[in-house]
Design an enzyme around this catalytic site. Sequence first.
Site, short mmCIF file in Angstrom:
data_model
loop_
_atom_site.label_atom_id
_atom_site.label_comp_id
_atom_site.label_asym_id
_atom_site.label_seq_id
_atom_site.Cartn_x
_atom_site.Cartn_y
_atom_site.Cartn_z
N LYS A 15 0.83 -1.21 0.00
CA LYS A 15 0.00 0.00 0.00
C LYS A 15 0.87 1.26 0.00
O LYS A 15 0.68 2.16 -0.82
CB LYS A 15 -0.95 0.00 1.21
N ARG A 90 -10.07 -0.13 8.63
CA ARG A 90 -9.62 -1.50 8.90
C ARG A 90 -10.65 -2.30 9.66
O ARG A 90 -10.39 -3.46 9.98
CB ARG A 90 -8.33 -1.45 9.73
N ARG A 124 11.55 -5.17 5.06
CA ARG A 124 11.21 -3.76 4.78
C ARG A 124 12.11 -2.79 5.54
O ARG A 124 12.41 -2.97 6.70
CB ARG A 124 9.76 -3.51 5.20
N ARG A 158 10.94 -0.66 11.22
CA ARG A 158 9.88 -0.56 12.22
C ARG A 158 10.01 -1.64 13.29
O ARG A 158 10.32 -2.78 12.97
CB ARG A 158 8.52 -0.68 11.54
N ARG A 169 -0.52 -9.43 13.32
CA ARG A 169 -1.12 -8.45 12.40
C ARG A 169 -1.94 -9.15 11.31
O ARG A 169 -3.01 -8.68 10.94
CB ARG A 169 -0.03 -7.57 11.78
P1 ADP Z 1 2.10 -1.88 3.22
O1 ADP Z 1 2.10 -0.38 3.20
O2 ADP Z 1 0.91 -2.48 2.55
O3 ADP Z 1 2.32 -2.44 4.61
P2 ADP Z 1 4.71 -1.64 1.86
O4 ADP Z 1 4.41 -0.78 0.69
O5 ADP Z 1 5.41 -1.01 3.00
O6 ADP Z 1 3.35 -2.37 2.37
O7 ADP Z 1 5.53 -2.91 1.34
C1 ADP Z 1 5.99 -3.92 2.24
C2 ADP Z 1 7.39 -4.38 1.78
O8 ADP Z 1 7.26 -5.12 0.56
C3 ADP Z 1 8.36 -3.24 1.49
O9 ADP Z 1 9.65 -3.63 1.90
C4 ADP Z 1 8.29 -3.08 -0.03
O10 ADP Z 1 9.53 -2.62 -0.57
C5 ADP Z 1 7.99 -4.49 -0.49
N1 ADP Z 1 7.11 -4.54 -1.68
C6 ADP Z 1 6.08 -3.72 -1.99
N2 ADP Z 1 5.47 -4.09 -3.14
C7 ADP Z 1 6.15 -5.19 -3.57
C8 ADP Z 1 6.02 -6.05 -4.73
N3 ADP Z 1 5.06 -5.85 -5.65
N4 ADP Z 1 6.88 -7.09 -4.83
C9 ADP Z 1 7.84 -7.30 -3.89
N5 ADP Z 1 8.02 -6.53 -2.80
C10 ADP Z 1 7.19 -5.48 -2.64
P1 ADP Z 2 0.91 -2.27 7.86
O1 ADP Z 2 -0.03 -1.92 6.74
O2 ADP Z 2 2.29 -2.57 7.39
O3 ADP Z 2 0.34 -3.31 8.78
P2 ADP Z 2 0.41 0.28 9.24
O4 ADP Z 2 1.49 1.28 9.29
O5 ADP Z 2 -0.78 0.56 8.41
O6 ADP Z 2 1.11 -1.07 8.86
O7 ADP Z 2 -0.13 -0.01 10.71
C1 ADP Z 2 0.75 -0.25 11.81
C2 ADP Z 2 -0.06 -0.48 13.08
O8 ADP Z 2 -0.81 0.71 13.40
C3 ADP Z 2 -1.12 -1.58 12.97
O9 ADP Z 2 -0.59 -2.86 13.29
C4 ADP Z 2 -2.15 -1.11 14.02
O10 ADP Z 2 -1.71 -1.40 15.34
C5 ADP Z 2 -2.12 0.40 13.86
N1 ADP Z 2 -3.10 0.90 12.86
C6 ADP Z 2 -2.83 1.56 11.71
N2 ADP Z 2 -3.97 1.89 11.06
C7 ADP Z 2 -4.99 1.42 11.83
C8 ADP Z 2 -6.41 1.43 11.70
N3 ADP Z 2 -7.01 2.00 10.64
N4 ADP Z 2 -7.14 0.84 12.67
C9 ADP Z 2 -6.56 0.26 13.74
N5 ADP Z 2 -5.22 0.22 13.93
C10 ADP Z 2 -4.44 0.79 12.99
#
Ligand code: ADP
Ligand code: ADP
Length: 210
Positions: A15, A90, A124, A158, A169
């Site tokens: 995302k 979420r 990541r 992180r 998660r």
């Molecule tokens: P989210 O915001 O949904 O948690 P991220 O954009 O931070 O996900 O991506 C999670 C990890 O996966 C990052 O280290 C990113 O560089 C990697 N990543 C994102 N998209 C892809 C993809 N299409 N293929 C492989 N790795 C990816």
């Molecule tokens: P990722 O997409 O990689 O799981 P985020 O940065 O979106 O990570 O979220 C990190 C943490 O922040 C989640 O595990 C949760 O604890 C909290 N969080 C983020 N967005 C929300 C949401 N919309 N509702 C509840 N908790 C959230």
Amino acid sequence: MASSIVLFGPPGAGKGTQAGNIVRLTGKPQISTGDMLRAALSAGTSLGLEAKGYMESGQLVPDSIIIGLIEERLTQPDASDGVLFDGFPRTIAQAEALSEIADVSVVIAIEVPDSRIVDRICGRYTCASCDAVYHDTFNPTTTQGTCDECGHTEMKRRADDNEETVRTRLSAYHSQTAPLADWYRQRDLFVAVDGDQDINTVSASISEVL
Ligand code: ADP
Ligand code: ADP
Ligand code: ZN
């Protein structure tokens, strides 16, 4: 009401990685509840302290906190033409609250199987200055240790990007967030893209949707 976009998907789906491109295409600002919570945590605000335990263990932060955060953010002038929500809503309760305060035109779901998620999240890292997202194997910086976007040389990881927390998660995602897919399907707002492809292919699929 100007229309907003929701980026939906499990943790590590890509995302944050895809958000930059959508911002460039649409001009809508990105609102990431995860980024906002981490900012509150590092600023040491009471909201950050309240959220801390949930985030560290990988559980969702309570809806009341999240909804309050979003309500306040949407009052800022840059949100008046709609925004890109990243990682929000979420839960069904968050989606219901959102439907009262903003108009969602499309929910783009980035679909990635669970079997890929641990590797994605555990590799990541992000630029400590501009938050550009990288991955040890799948998307490393061109020059080791230097951000491609801004040239900064400090990277960060992180605290919750470890295998144990990822499992929590993912289970929170399946039990509390995944049911939102049907909720948005019923409202004809849900579009899925295959996130199990390379980053540029996913970007192209999303551009097509937009
Ligand atoms: P989210 O915001 O949904 O948690 P991220 O954009 O931070 O996900 O991506 C999670 C990890 O996966 C990052 O280290 C990113 O560089 C990697 N990543 C994102 N998209 C892809 C993809 N299409 N293929 C492989 N790795 C990816
Ligand atoms: P990722 O997409 O990689 O799981 P985020 O940065 O979106 O990570 O979220 C990190 C943490 O922040 C989640 O595990 C949760 O604890 C909290 N969080 C983020 N967005 C929300 C949401 N919309 N509702 C509840 N908790 C959230
Ligand atoms: Zn940078």
